[in-house]
Design a protein around this motif. Structure first.
Motif: not given
Length: 319
Positions: A148-153, A182-194
């Motif tokens: 239950r986590t979500f990232a944002s810019s 945005t870029p660091p947030a997307m990196v962590d989402v793409s890596a499954g961290q968020v």
């Protein structure tokens, strides 16, 4: 035969302010990190303005506080036409209600120059997460508390509020993980961290094309031309979920009207250029507008109370 309004204003501005621009760099402040949609817009416009005005235009990234750090810096700059600001729905609508002690006033401290574009947010996940639809994501969030986590810019951005609205509409408490862009947030989402995030298609395209992110839905009321097979959030079973972001250009309050009109005319002209339309519209999915200062002011008058109501309803806070 009368000239188009933008050209007439440009001519008037030139006649009234022959001293502007002088041989002095113009700074275009982008309040987010490089690579995001605001940065892309800023660099495209900076290049075109540099050619049109025959002066150096430097892009200066000042990220943080949902764009508030850069906005505060721009608000305090001299109103002489040598500072421009890449404003967004975050800096000039959402932040007004999200932050109790905002260091600038989006209305009183800025001169609207041009509404550049509107653009959809999209719902993104890591392909390895194993979900292929919004319904499957919701089921996962309800089942697994650790997901239950979500990232944002950044706190206060439209991407943050999109996540808060999602949590409210599906009835699942979610933890917001803010980033400085945005870029660091997307990196962590793409890596499954968020687990997931909402963001503009603009910044997501490279990771979508490389298969590092998966697109589940768009947040607009109708499907978008850039990805017509992708359903809307409403079509995906989340009634009431509809929102879009926008990009705009501002100058510090007190910047001469003639300069503002000249800048608007040059930006409106740039947005009609084939290469700009191909880059921002065709490749990145933005709907280019070129709206007048008055139209941008009217948009803010509608958006500030709208987002204020959403912040109150969702209970969102800037953390």
């Amino acid at each position: 035969m009368s000239l188009p309004l933008s050209l007439a204003l440009a001519g008037t501005a030139t006649a009234q302010t022959p001293e502007w621009p002088q041989a002095k760099p113009i700074t275009y402040i982008v309040p987010f990190t490089a690579g995001g949609s605001t940065d892309v817009v800023g660099r495209v416009l900076a290049e075109k303005l540099q050619l049109a005005l025959k002066q150096t235009v430097v892009v200066d990234n000042k990220p943080g506080q949902g764009g508030g750090i850069g906005a505060s810096f721009a608000a305090k700059a001299a109103p002489d036409g040598y500072t421009l600001f890449g404003g967004t729905i975050s800096t000039h609508a959402i932040n007004a209600s999200l932050y109790k002690n905002l260091a600038y006033d989006p209305v009183k401290d800025f001169e609207p120059v041009a509404l550049v574009a509107t653009l959809p947010n999209v719902l993104l996940v890591d392909p390895a997460l194993g979900v292929n639809s919004v319904a499957e994501l919701i089921a996962l969030l309800k089942k697994d508390e650790k997901r239950r986590t979500f990232a944002s810019s950044g706190a206060g951005t439209s991407t943050h509020l999109a996540g808060e609205l999602f949590a409210d509409l599906i009835g699942v408490p979610l933890t917001h993980v803010p980033y400085k862009g945005t870029p660091p947030a997307m990196v962590d989402v793409s890596a499954g961290q968020v687990t997931f995030m909402f963001d503009q298609m603009t910044a997501a395209l490279p990771l979508l094309q490389s298969g590092k992110l998966k697109l589940l839905a768009v947040t607009t009321g109708k499907r978008i031309a850039l990805s017509p097979s992708t359903p809307t959030m409403i079509e995906s079973g989340v009634p009431g979920f509809e929102m879009s972001s926008w990009q705009a250009v501002y100058a510090p309050k007190g910047t001469p009207k003639a300069v503002v009109h000249r800048l608007h005319a040059e930006i409106a002209r740039a947005l009609k250029m084939p290469d700009v339309q191909a880059k921002l519209g065709g490749q990145l999915g933005m709907e280019l507008v070129g709206g007048t200062p008055e139209e941008l002011s009217a948009l803010m008058a509608r958006e500030i109370p709208r987002w204020g109501a959403l912040v109150k309803k969702s209970g969102a806070t800037a953390n």
